[in-house]
Design an enzyme around this catalytic site. Structure first.
Site, PDB file in Angstrom:
ATOM      1  N   CYS A  58       0.826  -1.213   0.000  1.00 13.16           N
ATOM      2  CA  CYS A  58       0.000   0.000   0.000  1.00 13.16           C
ATOM      3  C   CYS A  58       0.858   1.259   0.000  1.00 13.16           C
ATOM      4  O   CYS A  58       0.396   2.331  -0.378  1.00 13.16           O
ATOM      5  CB  CYS A  58      -0.947   0.003   1.197  1.00 13.16           C
ATOM      6  SG  CYS A  58      -0.105  -0.171   2.769  1.00 13.16           S
ATOM      7  N   GLY A 198     -10.869   0.281  15.857  1.00 15.60           N
ATOM      8  CA  GLY A 198     -11.452  -0.771  16.697  1.00 15.60           C
ATOM      9  C   GLY A 198     -11.231  -2.152  16.108  1.00 15.60           C
ATOM     10  O   GLY A 198     -10.868  -3.095  16.814  1.00 15.60           O
TER      11      GLY A 198
END
Length: 419
Positions: A58, A198
């Protein structure tokens, strides 16, 4: 030009782009899927490029390989991605020979990573090499180079603290929990919300705490089930939030709400609770701090932990660079030796041929000629001469190709240079 001549005259290049100059959209254009990598390697083979490896993450897409001109590698990249040559010119880089070698070392050891000291990239380099090897697109040179980079990576990991500490909020969260909650594998952990941080925290919790009873609650239960399936979590209804908080030892809040979703009124506790608020804006009201058995840690605090980690890691850059320099010097010395070894071998054979002819002549001419002593002295002289030449070729300022050509011309040598 046939393949052997082409390989002999090829130069080692690194071409590519990274987060330093190319934004996420541009990096996306040049990103290579597994299928695109396969196609690129097959095209390289068909076009007579003998050895290369391809990395695409990435944060970067790069090709390291031998070519007559870097455009051969740039074309491969553009042909197999959505990037154009004009795009490449705007954001990319091209490194040649020693600079290309040094760049591979810096990438492979985490010095060039967006997160300093990130060692994930070394596994990408290993995989890239194995894929190229399967296709017959590697050489002894390449294998030695990749192994040298792997060796540097291991040494930096073992001898420095370049990769120590938490560099992401999700990992800092887990590190905080593990440092502050005893017997975490047996505790009740509740994740409220499925925001990106999260989810990442959840993955790290599963990986590092060995806790197999993490509970997830989300306003949209379908989303909770989707995340839970990936990490093998327990899913409860949103209506059960208050009762699940009462059972929890650790509460991680990662909702995307614009106002607090957890406050003092919601908490009805009979045991200590550690709350990590990983949301922007804050999703846990400050009024929970008034409760004696609640500890609230916010994203900002965890971000400071990661900032301190990066700052501390910077202290170890000089140490890492020294290790790279040492291993890189060994590698370059090996490449020079490998290049001139056939010439030195041919020179030694030539001098021995001259010696044999001269000793035969003196043997016939001189009575009681001591052939054995003359042989010992001659071989010592030959050894000293070839050592002088080898030391000259080994010197870092020597232009090896020119020197080899000169030695072969003067002594009329035919050395066998094989890849």
């Amino acid at each position: 030009m046939d393949k052997i001549d082409k390989a002999k005259s090829a130069t080692f290049y690194a071409v590519g782009l990274s987060y330093k100059k190319a934004d996420a959209e541009m990096r996306g254009k040049f990103s290579l899927s597994d299928e695109a990598k396969e196609n690129l390697l097959n095209q390289a083979k068909n076009e007579g490029i003998g050895s290369l490896i391809v990395i695409s993450t990435c944060n970067r897409t790069e090709i390291f390989g031998f070519a007559q001109h870097p455009f051969e590698l740039i074309k491969l990249l553009c042909d197999n991605s959505n990037g154009t040559v004009d795009d490449f010119r705007n954001v990319a880089y091209v490194y040649k020979t020693r600079e290309a070698i040094e760049h591979l070392f810096r990438v492979g050891t985490g010095l060039d990573s967006q997160i300093l000291g990130d060692f994930e990239i070394i596994s990408q380099i290993k995989n890239a090499f194995y894929l190229s090897k399967e296709k017959g697109l590697t050489t002894n040179y390449f294998e030695r180079l990749v192994n040298a980079v792997i060796q540097a990576s291991k040494r930096i990991k073992n001898e420095t603290e370049l990769s120590s500490g938490a560099t992401s909020v999700s990992f800092a969260s887990v590190q905080y929990i593990m440092d502050h909650v005893e017997n975490i594998s047996n505790k009740n952990i509740l994740l409220f919300g499925t925001g990106k941080i999260g989810r990442n925290t959840c993955e790290n919790l599963v990986k590092h705490t060995k806790n197999d009873h993490i509970t997830l609650i989300n306003r949209t239960k379908e989303r909770a089930l989707e995340v839970a399936g990936k990490f093998n979590l327990i899913v409860k209804d949103y209506a059960d939030l208050q009762s699940e908080i009462r059972k929890a030892d650790v509460l991680i809040v990662a909702t995307g709400a614009q106002k607090p979703t957890v406050d003092k009124a919601l908490l009805s506790l009979n045991k200590p609770l550690v709350i990590l608020d990983l949301s922007i804006p804050m999703n846990v009201s400050e009024d929970v701090r008034t409760l004696d058995n609640v500890e609230l840690i916010h994203l900002d605090y965890l971000s400071q932990m990661t900032d301190k980690t990066i700052e501390r890691r910077k202290e170890f850059i000089p140490q890492a660079e020294e290790i790279i320099e040492e291993i890189m010097k060994e590698f370059i010395a090996w490449t020079k030796m490998r290049k001139f070894a056939p010439t030195i071998h041919a020179l030694k054979s030539k001098l021995e041929e001259i010696k044999d002819g001269e000793l035969d002549y003196q043997r016939k001419k001189i009575d009681n000629f001591d052939s054995e002593q003359a042989e010992i002295i001659s071989m010592r002289i030959i050894q000293k001469i070839t050592t002088h030449f080898a030391n000259h070729l080994r010197h870092e300022e020597t232009v090896v190709d020119q020197s080899i050509e000169w030695i072969e011309k003067v002594f009329q040598l035919e050395s066998n240079h094989n890849e």
